[in-house]
Design an enzyme around this catalytic site. Structure first.
Site, PDB file in Angstrom:
ATOM      1  N   ALA A 198      36.408  34.639  46.569  1.00 37.95           N
ATOM      2  CA  ALA A 198      36.565  35.851  45.758  1.00 37.95           C
ATOM      3  C   ALA A 198      35.271  36.232  45.052  1.00 37.95           C
ATOM      4  O   ALA A 198      34.866  37.406  45.049  1.00 37.95           O
ATOM      5  CB  ALA A 198      37.684  35.646  44.745  1.00 37.95           C
ATOM      6  N   MET A 332      41.955  27.851  40.702  1.00 39.38           N
ATOM      7  CA  MET A 332      41.203  28.100  39.470  1.00 39.38           C
ATOM      8  C   MET A 332      41.221  29.591  39.156  1.00 39.38           C
ATOM      9  O   MET A 332      40.286  30.338  39.441  1.00 39.38           O
ATOM     10  CB  MET A 332      39.795  27.540  39.598  1.00 39.38           C
ATOM     11  CG  MET A 332      39.810  26.006  39.670  1.00 39.38           C
ATOM     12  SD  MET A 332      38.187  25.299  39.855  1.00 39.38           S
ATOM     13  CE  MET A 332      38.553  23.529  39.749  1.00 39.38           C
ATOM     14  N   HIS A 460      58.729  57.875  45.915  1.00 38.57           N
ATOM     15  CA  HIS A 460      57.953  58.598  46.917  1.00 38.57           C
ATOM     16  C   HIS A 460      57.253  59.778  46.251  1.00 38.57           C
ATOM     17  O   HIS A 460      57.849  60.462  45.429  1.00 38.57           O
ATOM     18  CB  HIS A 460      58.879  59.116  48.020  1.00 38.57           C
ATOM     19  CG  HIS A 460      58.190  60.003  49.009  1.00 38.57           C
ATOM     20  ND1 HIS A 460      57.396  59.500  50.020  1.00 38.57           N
ATOM     21  CD2 HIS A 460      58.153  61.362  49.128  1.00 38.57           C
ATOM     22  CE1 HIS A 460      56.906  60.517  50.721  1.00 38.57           C
ATOM     23  NE2 HIS A 460      57.368  61.657  50.208  1.00 38.57           N
TER      24      HIS A 460
END
Length: 481
Positions: A198, A332, A460
Site C-alpha cells: 500500500a 499493521m 440508484h
C-alpha cells in the site's frame, strides 16, 4: 498529582489514543505516554497526510482531463510542491490538535517523554526523543514528564517504523522512506519505488500524477501481493496506462549513490540485472514494530519476528502487560489497532460479551489511482481452504454512475460459499472503492447471506449498485450486464 493509574498506555497513535478514550469512558484513571507528537505516525506521517497528498494528485488528474468533461481550463494546471506539502501538513496539524482536545475532554493525563518498563506495573519516563521529522506544532510542555509511574495495567502501543534492507538503508537524501517522500523539497524528475504494498503503490501513484517518471520494483509475481490476483492484475494495467513502469519478480540488489541521483541494480528471477538511474529511491519494503528500548527483554516478554506476542485480548505473557496495534503484529493498519485497543480495554474492565477480533473481517484499502479495497478471503485462499465457492464479478463499465463520473474502469468481485451462501470475501478496484468496501464489511459481520444481499435495495444511480450486481452475478442472476 498522584503518579498511580489504573491504565497507562505507551504511545498515542490511533490505537493508543482511542484505547485511552475508551478506558476513560469506563471510569478508569488513565494516562498516555508520548515521546514525539499526539496521533502517532498515522495522523502525522502516514494515513492522513498521504491522503491529503493523493487528493491533490486526484484534483490534478481531473484537471488534466477537463476536456473529457466538456471543460476548458484557461491556462496550464501545474502543481506547486511546496503548497501541496503545506496543505498536507496543515491537515495533520489540525488533527493533531484534535487529539489533544480529546485527551483534555476525557480527563486523560498526557505524560511527555520516552517510557521504559522498569518492572511489572511500573514505567520510568525519560526525556522526549528527538522526533524523526520535526513535529508540526511545538511539543506541549505538559505538567507531567520525566518520572516513575505505576498502573495496574500497562498497554504498549508504540507502533512501527519503516523497515530497512541491509545495504540499502535510507539516508534521508537519496534513499527515502515515507517520511521524506511525504514532504519533498522539490519534485524529482524520476523515481524508483522499492516495494508495491500500500505505501509503495500510493507514493508511486502520487508522484506519477505529479509528472514524475516512476518505476516500481516488486519481489512477488503481483503488485499489492495481499490482494486478489484478478484485482491486482487489473490495477496494474490501469497504473501502467497512467505511465507507471512496473517490474515484478525482481529485487533491488544494490544501490549506487551519485552526487544527486541513484542507480538501482534490479535483478530479475532469471538472474539478469538491469540498472535504473533515477533522482531518488523510495524504500517501501514494509514496517517493523517498535519493540526496542522498552525493557521487554528484562521482563521476559515474549516476542516473535519483531512483534510482541499477545492473545486475542491483547494480553502478553507478563501479567498486567498488554500490547495492541502494529507492535502486536499484522495486519499493521490503524483501524485494526483501534479495534484491538477497544477489545483489550473492555476485557480489562470486565465489559460483558467481549470477543477476540476476527482478523478475517479487517478491510484493507490502498488509495492509489485506481483505488483498491478488500475484505475476507481471496479466490485463491478460498480454494486453498477447500471451499466450494461461487464468484461474482461486475464491471464499472456497465454502471451508469461510473460512466457519468468518467470513472468507468474498475470491477467488483464477490466470493460466496456455495453451500451456505456465506460471503467469504469482497474485492474491488476503481473509483471510491475504499468507501464502498465498508458495506461488505458490515454484511460479513452480520453474517449476511447472498439472499439477504439480493433483497437489499441499493439507491440508484450509485456506484454501490455494482455491489449488488456482483452478488447477483455469483448466482447467475445479474440484471444489468
Amino acid at each position: 498529582m498522584s503518579n498511580a493509574y489504573d491504565v497507562i498506555i505507551i504511545g498515542s497513535g490511533p490505537g493508543g489514543y482511542v484505547t485511552a478514550i475508551r478506558a476513560a469512558q469506563l471510569g478508569l484513571k488513565t494516562a498516555i505516554v508520548e515521546r514525539e507528537h499526539l496521533g502517532g505516525i498515522c495522523l502525522n506521517w502516514g494515513c492522513i497526510p498521504t491522503k491529503a497528498l493523493l487528493r491533490s494528485a486526484e484534483i490534478l488528474d481531473h484537471a488534466n482531463h477537463a476536456k473529457a468533461y466538456g471543460l476548458t481550463l484557461n491556462g496550464t494546471m501545474t502543481a506547486d510542491v511546496k503548497d501541496v506539502v503545506a496543505r498536507s501538513r496543515g491537515v495533520s496539524a489540525r488533527l493533531n490538535g484534535g487529539v489533544a482536545f480529546l485527551m483534555k475532554k476525557n480527563k486523560i493525563d498526557v505524560i511527555w517523554g520516552e517510557a521504559k518498563l522498569s518492572k511489572p506495573g511500573e514505567i520510568v519516563v525519560g526525556k522526549m526523543s528527538k522526533p524523526v521529522i520535526e513535529p508540526q506544532n511545538p511539543v506541549p510542555k505538559g505538567v507531567l514528564g520525566e518520572g516513575t509511574y505505576t498502573a495496574k495495567h500497562i498497554i504498549v502501543a508504540t507502533g512501527a517504523r519503516p523497515r530497512a534492507l541491509p545495504g540499502i538503508e535510507p539516508d534521508g537524501k537519496l534513499i527515502w522512506t515515507y517520511f521524506e517522500a511525504m514532504k519533498p523539497e522539490f519534485m524529482p524528475k524520476s523515481l524508483v519505488v522499492m516495494g508495491s504494498g500500500a505505501i509503495g503503490i500510493e507514493f508511486a501513484s502520487f508522484y506519477r500524477s505529479m509528472g514524475v517518471d516512476v518505476t516500481v520494483v516488486e519481489l512477488m509475481p503481483n503488485i499489492m501481493p495481499v490482494e486478489d490476483v484478478e484485482i491486482s492484475t487489473f490495477a496494474r494495467k490501469q497504473l501502467e496506462k497512467r505511465g507507471l513502469k512496473i517490474i515484478t519478480e525482481a529485487k533491488v540488489s544494490k544501490v549506487e549513490k551519485g552526487a544527486n541521483s541513484i542507480t538501482a541494480h534490479v535483478e530479475t528471477k532469471d538472474g539478469k540485472v538491469q540498472t535504473i538511474t533515477a533522482d531518488r529511491l523510495i524504500s517501501a519494503v514494509g514496517v517493523q514494530g517498535n519493540i526496542e528500548n522498552l525493557g521487554l527483554e528484562a521482563l521476559g516478554v515474549k516476542t516473535d519476528r519483531g512483534c510482541i506476542v499477545i492473545d486475542g485480548y491483547g494480553k502478553t505473557n507478563v501479567p498486567g502487560l498488554y500490547a495492541i496495534g502494529d507492535v502486536a503484529g499484522p495486519p499493521m493498519l490503524a483501524h485494526k489497532a483501534e479495534h484491538e485497543g477497544v477489545i483489550c480495554i473492555e476485557k480489562i474492565a470486565g465489559v460483558p460479551g467481549v470477543h477476540p477480533m476476527d482478523k478475517g473481517k479487517i478491510p484493507g484499502c490502498t488509495y492509489c489511482n485506481p483505488q483498491v479495497a478488500s475484505v475476507g478471503l481471496t479466490e485463491a485462499k478460498a480454494k486453498e481452504q477447500g471451499r466450494d465457492i461461487r464468484v461474482g464479478r461486475y464491471s464499472f463499465a456497465a454502471n451508469g454512475k461510473a460512466i457519468a463520473l468518467g470513472e468507468d474502469q474498475g470491477m467488483i468481485k464477490t466470493i460466496f460459499d456455495k453451500k451456505t451462501g456465506e460471503l467469504l470475501g469482497a474485492h474491488m478496484v476503481g473509483a471510491e472503492v475504499t468507501e464502498l468496501i465498508q458495506g461488505f464489511v458490515v454484511a460479513m459481520n452480520l453474517e449476511t447471506t447472498e439472499e439477504e444481499l439480493m433483497h437489499t435495495i441499493f439507491p440508484h444511480p450509485t456506484l454501490s449498485e455494482m455491489m449488488k450486481e456482483s452478488v447477483l452475478d455469483a448466482y447467475g442472476r445479474v440484471l444489468n450486464a
